[in-house]
Design a protein around this motif. Structure first.
Motif, short mmCIF file in Angstrom:
data_model
loop_
_atom_site.label_atom_id
_atom_site.label_comp_id
_atom_site.label_asym_id
_atom_site.label_seq_id
_atom_site.Cartn_x
_atom_site.Cartn_y
_atom_site.Cartn_z
N TYR A 32 0.80 -1.24 0.00
CA TYR A 32 0.00 0.00 0.00
C TYR A 32 0.83 1.28 0.00
O TYR A 32 0.49 2.22 -0.74
CB TYR A 32 -1.00 0.01 1.17
CG TYR A 32 -2.28 -0.74 0.88
CD1 TYR A 32 -3.16 -0.31 -0.11
CD2 TYR A 32 -2.61 -1.87 1.61
CE1 TYR A 32 -4.34 -1.00 -0.36
CE2 TYR A 32 -3.78 -2.57 1.36
CZ TYR A 32 -4.65 -2.12 0.37
OH TYR A 32 -5.80 -2.82 0.12
N GLU A 39 0.04 3.92 -2.85
CA GLU A 39 -0.62 5.18 -2.50
C GLU A 39 0.23 6.38 -2.91
O GLU A 39 -0.28 7.38 -3.40
CB GLU A 39 -0.94 5.21 -1.00
CG GLU A 39 -2.23 4.44 -0.71
CD GLU A 39 -2.46 4.16 0.77
OE1 GLU A 39 -1.74 4.71 1.62
OE2 GLU A 39 -3.37 3.35 1.06
N ASN A 62 -0.43 7.12 -6.41
CA ASN A 62 -1.85 7.27 -6.76
C ASN A 62 -2.31 6.17 -7.73
O ASN A 62 -3.09 6.44 -8.65
CB ASN A 62 -2.14 8.64 -7.38
CG ASN A 62 -1.98 9.75 -6.36
OD1 ASN A 62 -2.39 9.61 -5.21
ND2 ASN A 62 -1.37 10.85 -6.77
N ASP A 63 -1.82 4.95 -7.49
CA ASP A 63 -2.17 3.82 -8.37
C ASP A 63 -3.43 3.15 -7.83
O ASP A 63 -3.38 2.11 -7.17
CB ASP A 63 -0.99 2.85 -8.45
CG ASP A 63 -1.28 1.67 -9.37
OD1 ASP A 63 -2.40 1.58 -9.91
OD2 ASP A 63 -0.37 0.84 -9.53
N GLU A 64 -4.57 3.75 -8.11
CA GLU A 64 -5.85 3.26 -7.56
C GLU A 64 -6.22 1.88 -8.11
O GLU A 64 -6.88 1.09 -7.43
CB GLU A 64 -6.97 4.26 -7.86
CG GLU A 64 -6.86 5.56 -7.07
CD GLU A 64 -6.84 5.34 -5.57
OE1 GLU A 64 -7.57 4.46 -5.07
OE2 GLU A 64 -6.09 6.04 -4.89
N ALA A 78 -4.39 -0.52 -6.04
CA ALA A 78 -4.97 -0.50 -4.68
C ALA A 78 -6.28 -1.28 -4.65
O ALA A 78 -6.54 -2.04 -3.71
CB ALA A 78 -5.19 0.94 -4.23
N ASP A 79 -7.09 -1.12 -5.69
CA ASP A 79 -8.37 -1.83 -5.78
C ASP A 79 -8.15 -3.35 -5.84
O ASP A 79 -8.82 -4.12 -5.15
CB ASP A 79 -9.12 -1.35 -7.02
CG ASP A 79 -10.49 -1.97 -7.13
OD1 ASP A 79 -11.28 -1.83 -6.18
OD2 ASP A 79 -10.78 -2.61 -8.15
#
Ligand SMILES: [Fe+2]
Length: 155
Positions: free
Chosen positions: A121, A125, A128-130, A133-134
């Motif tokens: 994480y 984070e 900003n690698d959503e 993260a998802d």
């Protein structure tokens, strides 16, 4: 062709390296679970044989999602037993364990994957690698739930 998705080269490499560890853990746990599906014995045979099948089927699908996320970041995915052995935090058994030990070893394996996923994480984070993260959130949820189900058999 250069990748221009708003995540710089170093961050993509770092995230992909972490995902490679997650891939190795997931693949190793997949093989362990399938092995136990084949070799489990005892009064809980039917329950465990079927439960392990559900679990290894899910893991076999999950490795594809993780590997293809690595490719989307522009990095090669590891795909050999040698690479997986070097990257994985889950160790293999030399002998066939008793049924109860199989359950305990799979709880430990599921928990290892959760810890590997969670450790990514900070870098994810920062970049900003959503999308990654998802994926991590989905994997953690699944592994925590499976660990609970296995753990419940031992209580
Ligand atoms: Fe089978």
């Amino acid at each position: 062709m250069n990748i221009n998705i708003g995540i710089d080269e170093q961050d993509r490499q770092d995230i992909a390296h972490g995902l490679s560890k997650l891939l190795a853990d997931t693949y190793t746990l997949y093989l362990k679970t399938h092995n136990f599906h084949w070799n489990v014995t005892g009064p809980m045979f039917q329950t465990l044989h079927l439960m392990f099948e559900t679990q290894y089927t899910e893991l076999a699908l999950a490795v594809d999602l993780v590997a293809e996320r690595i490719r989307s970041l522009g990095v090669n995915a590891p795909g050999t037993y040698k690479q997986f052995a070097a990257l994985s935090s889950i160790k293999e058994e030399d002998e066939i364990p008793q049924a109860k030990d199989m359950i305990r070893l799979l709880v430990e394996g599921q928990e290892s994957v959760v810890r590997t996923a969670r450790s990514l994480y900070p870098v994810v984070e920062k970049a900003n690698d959503e999308a990654t993260a998802d994926l991590l959130t989905q994997r953690i949820q699944l592994h925590e739930k499976t660990a609970w189900m296995l753990r419940s058999l031992l209580e």
